[in-house]
Design a protein around this motif. Structure first.
Motif, PDB file in Angstrom:
ATOM      1  N   GLY A  71       0.814  -1.203   0.000  1.00 40.68           N
ATOM      2  CA  GLY A  71       0.000   0.000   0.000  1.00 40.68           C
ATOM      3  C   GLY A  71       0.852   1.258   0.000  1.00 40.68           C
ATOM      4  N   ILE A  72       0.200   2.362  -0.277  1.00 37.65           N
ATOM      5  CA  ILE A  72       0.884   3.652  -0.216  1.00 37.65           C
ATOM      6  C   ILE A  72       1.025   4.016   1.253  1.00 37.65           C
ATOM      7  N   ASN A  73       2.265   4.093   1.738  1.00 40.77           N
ATOM      8  CA  ASN A  73       2.475   4.283   3.173  1.00 40.77           C
ATOM      9  C   ASN A  73       3.633   5.236   3.445  1.00 40.77           C
ATOM     10  N   PRO A  74       3.539   6.005   4.536  1.00 38.32           N
ATOM     11  CA  PRO A  74       4.565   7.017   4.833  1.00 38.32           C
ATOM     12  C   PRO A  74       5.930   6.431   5.162  1.00 38.32           C
ATOM     13  N   ILE A  75       5.970   5.205   5.682  1.00 37.21           N
ATOM     14  CA  ILE A  75       7.258   4.593   6.027  1.00 37.21           C
ATOM     15  C   ILE A  75       8.095   4.391   4.767  1.00 37.21           C
ATOM     16  N   SER A  76       7.484   3.810   3.756  1.00 37.07           N
ATOM     17  CA  SER A  76       8.198   3.585   2.492  1.00 37.07           C
ATOM     18  C   SER A  76       8.616   4.898   1.850  1.00 37.07           C
TER      19      SER A  76
END
Length: 355
Positions: A71-76
């Motif tokens: 998913g689109i995630n801030p960590i990545s």
């Protein structure tokens, strides 16, 4: 400028009174002595520090790579952005200046004449970004550092934004313009302009005459290539040689293993999730780089210079102080997030030192 006559001193502007009493000769002597001392002190500690920063950068990559399919995630996004930022501003930047030429045992890689240049493979392995390393070496290491805050400085912010200042649009739209530019500047401006400086340097070496009407100090941007005439290279050449390989390999080939991982896990969205995260990370690393890089030489109290000066002269050293900005520093984490650019004055004084 530094040793004015009595008549010149009487004409100094408010805030410039210090110039009348400035001891340029003593300043120059102290700066040269300190630079020689710092250079002699470089050794194994500098190599260990480089290895630590490379390790942190690699951790950012692994964190981003292993999570970007979910998913689109801030960590990545944050991890991938910081990976790209650190490879450029810290690892490539100081290596390409020669910061590890004398102290690193691996001369075949950690050397200004080897790192990221000479082949596409070296570029991919050492420093893969929108900018071509050879072009950045010319634009930054030579043109910017030795023409700081002159019109010949390709990174002179006020000159590069003259078109924006002259636009007849509301102020709020100018801020929107800057925000968009900050999110895209590496491929929109920096990559084409560094490549222009590489071509210009080649022309000068060959004694080639600059075509009439071409102003060498004018920036070449994506807008120039799309809607104007560029005397230095074509849009096709720029895409094929400079940005095309990065666009293809970084955003579309790098996440390809997730196609098979997604099939194994029954998640067909993993590849596209990764592609989206990579593009969002690119926006973030552009913003991060803009805040860390552009502010190093921008501000109302920064000095401009009408003419050049001899490298490593007293005037040269003084200009590095008057036209550069330092920011709070001390801890490795703070310095890491600044890209080690918060020591900008010191870096411009002695560009061949390590982090």
């Amino acid at each position: 400028m530094c040793n004015p006559t009595k008549t010149q001193a009487e004409k100094l502007q408010p805030g410039d009174e210090w110039i009348a009493d400035f001891d340029l000769r003593s300043f120059t002597k102290e700066i040269r002595e300190l630079g020689n001392k710092l250079e002699k002190e470089q050794g194994p500690d500098d190599v260990r520090h480089l290895n630590k920063i490379v390790g942190w950068s690699n951790i950012c990559f692994l964190t981003g790579f292993l999570t970007m399919g979910f998913g689109i995630n801030p960590i990545s996004i944050f991890a991938l952005s910081t990976w790209t930022f650190s490879r450029w501003t810290m690892i490539a930047h100081h290596t390409c200046h020669g910061g590890y030429d004398k102290c690193h045992p691996n001369k075949k890689r950690w050397n200004r004449f080897k790192f990221a240049i000479g082949s596409s493979w070296r570029r991919i392995c050492d420093w893969f970004d929108w900018m071509m390393p050879e072009a950045w070496n010319v634009e930054h290491n030579n043109r910017h550092h030795y023409n700081l805050s002159e019109l010949e400085d390709p990174d002179l912010v006020e000159n590069n934004l003259s078109e924006l200042r002259e636009m007849k649009i509301p102020l709020v739209l100018k801020y929107v313009y800057v925000a968009v530019a900050a999110a895209t500047w590496k491929w929109l401006y920096y990559s084409p302009n560094t490549y222009k400086e590489l071509k210009l340097a080649k022309w000068r070496r060959e004694g080639k005459k600059i075509p009439e009407g071409v102003v060498p100090s004018d920036a070449v941007t994506i807008k120039t290539l799309l809607f104007d005439t560029c005397a230095f290279y074509t849009l096709t050449e720029f895409f094929t040689v400079v940005v095309g390989p990065y666009l293809l390999l970084h955003f579309f080939v790098l996440p390809m293993p997730l196609i098979f991982v997604g099939q194994y896990l029954g998640n067909s969205d993993m590849y596209m999730n990764a592609v989206k995260n990579l593009f969002l990370a690119d926006i973030l690393t552009n913003l991060h780089g803009f805040v860390a890089v552009v502010t190093n030489h921008a501000g109302d109290d920064m000095y401009r210079f009408r003419a050049g000066c001899r490298p490593f002269s007293g005037s040269f050293y003084l200009r590095q102080v008057l036209a550069s900005v330092d920011y709070p520093y001390g801890s490795d984490l703070n310095d890491f997030m600044h890209g080690w650019l918060n020591y900008q004055i010191e870096h411009h004084m002695w560009p061949n030192l390590s982090m």
